[in-house]
Write a protein that holds these residues in place. Structure first.
Motif, short mmCIF file in Angstrom:
data_model
loop_
_atom_site.label_atom_id
_atom_site.label_comp_id
_atom_site.label_asym_id
_atom_site.label_seq_id
_atom_site.Cartn_x
_atom_site.Cartn_y
_atom_site.Cartn_z
N SER A 145 10.75 68.01 18.09
CA SER A 145 9.46 67.51 18.02
C SER A 145 8.75 67.42 16.58
O SER A 145 9.58 67.95 15.78
N ASN A 146 7.75 66.74 16.65
CA ASN A 146 7.29 66.45 15.03
C ASN A 146 6.84 67.73 14.67
O ASN A 146 6.93 67.79 13.26
N MET A 147 6.36 68.68 15.39
CA MET A 147 5.90 69.95 14.87
C MET A 147 7.17 70.78 14.21
O MET A 147 6.96 71.66 13.28
N TYR A 148 8.32 70.50 14.33
CA TYR A 148 9.53 71.06 13.97
C TYR A 148 9.41 70.90 12.07
O TYR A 148 9.73 71.89 11.64
N TYR A 149 8.86 69.84 11.92
CA TYR A 149 9.07 69.37 10.40
C TYR A 149 8.28 70.46 9.62
O TYR A 149 8.47 70.42 8.41
N TYR A 150 7.25 70.81 10.37
CA TYR A 150 6.39 71.90 9.61
C TYR A 150 6.48 73.25 9.48
O TYR A 150 6.02 74.21 8.78
N THR A 151 7.82 73.59 10.37
CA THR A 151 7.99 75.11 10.44
C THR A 151 9.33 75.40 9.77
O THR A 151 10.33 74.96 10.15
N ALA A 152 8.97 76.50 8.96
CA ALA A 152 10.16 76.82 7.85
C ALA A 152 11.13 77.28 8.82
O ALA A 152 12.69 77.15 8.32
N LEU A 153 11.11 77.97 9.92
CA LEU A 153 12.03 78.66 10.68
C LEU A 153 13.12 77.50 11.47
O LEU A 153 14.16 77.84 11.86
N ARG A 154 12.44 76.27 11.44
CA ARG A 154 13.44 75.14 12.11
C ARG A 154 14.35 74.58 10.97
O ARG A 154 15.29 73.82 11.48
N TYR A 155 14.27 74.88 9.84
CA TYR A 155 15.24 74.43 8.73
C TYR A 155 16.39 75.40 8.69
O TYR A 155 16.08 76.67 8.73
N ASP A 156 17.68 74.79 8.60
CA ASP A 156 18.89 75.70 8.67
C ASP A 156 19.42 75.95 7.15
O ASP A 156 20.19 76.89 7.11
N TYR A 157 19.21 75.28 6.28
CA TYR A 157 19.70 75.34 4.99
C TYR A 157 18.45 75.26 3.95
O TYR A 157 17.40 74.62 4.10
N TRP A 158 18.66 76.12 2.83
CA TRP A 158 17.67 76.17 2.02
C TRP A 158 18.26 76.19 0.36
O TRP A 158 19.60 76.79 0.40
N GLY A 159 17.55 75.53 -0.46
CA GLY A 159 18.16 75.56 -1.95
C GLY A 159 17.52 76.87 -2.43
O GLY A 159 16.94 77.74 -1.94
N GLN A 160 17.72 77.03 -3.93
CA GLN A 160 17.69 78.30 -4.42
C GLN A 160 16.24 78.45 -5.07
O GLN A 160 15.48 79.31 -5.11
N GLY A 161 15.39 77.19 -5.05
CA GLY A 161 14.13 76.99 -5.58
C GLY A 161 13.93 76.86 -7.08
O GLY A 161 14.90 76.88 -7.62
N THR A 162 12.85 76.29 -7.18
CA THR A 162 12.56 75.73 -8.61
C THR A 162 11.21 75.99 -9.19
O THR A 162 10.37 75.72 -8.15
N GLN A 163 10.88 76.63 -10.06
CA GLN A 163 9.58 77.14 -10.55
C GLN A 163 8.59 76.02 -10.98
O GLN A 163 9.37 75.24 -11.77
N VAL A 164 7.66 75.90 -10.52
CA VAL A 164 6.48 74.88 -10.83
C VAL A 164 5.11 75.69 -11.40
O VAL A 164 4.53 76.15 -10.50
N THR A 165 4.86 75.42 -12.66
CA THR A 165 3.59 76.17 -13.36
C THR A 165 2.84 75.23 -13.52
O THR A 165 3.15 74.32 -14.57
N VAL A 166 1.48 75.19 -13.26
CA VAL A 166 0.56 74.12 -13.55
C VAL A 166 -0.62 75.17 -14.14
O VAL A 166 -1.13 76.20 -13.89
N SER A 167 -0.89 74.95 -15.49
CA SER A 167 -1.67 75.46 -16.34
C SER A 167 -2.97 74.89 -16.37
O SER A 167 -2.98 73.75 -16.28
N SER A 168 -4.23 75.64 -16.83
CA SER A 168 -5.67 75.10 -16.34
C SER A 168 -5.96 74.66 -17.78
O SER A 168 -5.41 74.98 -18.87
#
Length: 129
Positions: free
Chosen positions: A106-129
């Motif tokens: 269902s469309n709600m699955y797109y919004y739910t982290a638990l519905r995703y099976d694979y993940w990357g390692q992540g990348t840091q985004v830092t926004v300075s003011s």
């Protein structure tokens, strides 16, 4: 096996732009949806954006609508997913992770982290003011 590798994070001033990339070099044909989630220090992981397998449908959390754009390129051996981030704000600072879902019921699955099976390692985004 799906393998996700992100790139493109970094430090940017408020109002600036960044483009995140995610490469899926695994079982590309089986991947249904791909998404981006983020987690700021001391906060829970939150949904940012997702895109259907064909790329025809996209989903965004309200705080990024009009500023972020998710897209994908379904090549034969590798799927690339992009997150174009414009008009960045300090509150966008987080670790951004790419994810892939094998089944979406269902469309709600797109919004739910638990519905995703694979993940990357992540990348840091830092926004300075």
């Amino acid at each position: 096996q799906v393998r996700l590798v992100e790139s493109g994070g970094g430090l940017v001033q408020a109002g600036g732009s960044l483009r995140l990339s995610c490469a899926d070099s695994g079982r590309t044909l089986s991947t249904v949806a791909m998404g981006w989630f983020r987690q700021a220090p001391g906060k829970e992981r939150e949904f940012v954006a997702a895109i259907s397998r064909s790329g025809s449908t996209t989903y965004y959390t309200d705080s990024v609508k009009g500023r972020f754009t998710i897209s994908r390129d379904n090549a034969e051996n590798t799927v690339m997913v992009y997150l174009e981030m414009d008009s960045l704000k300090p509150e966008d600072t987080a670790v951004y992770s790419c994810s892939a879902a094998m089944t979406i019921y269902s469309n709600m699955y797109y919004y739910t982290a638990l519905r995703y099976d694979y993940w990357g390692q992540g990348t840091q985004v830092t926004v300075s003011s």
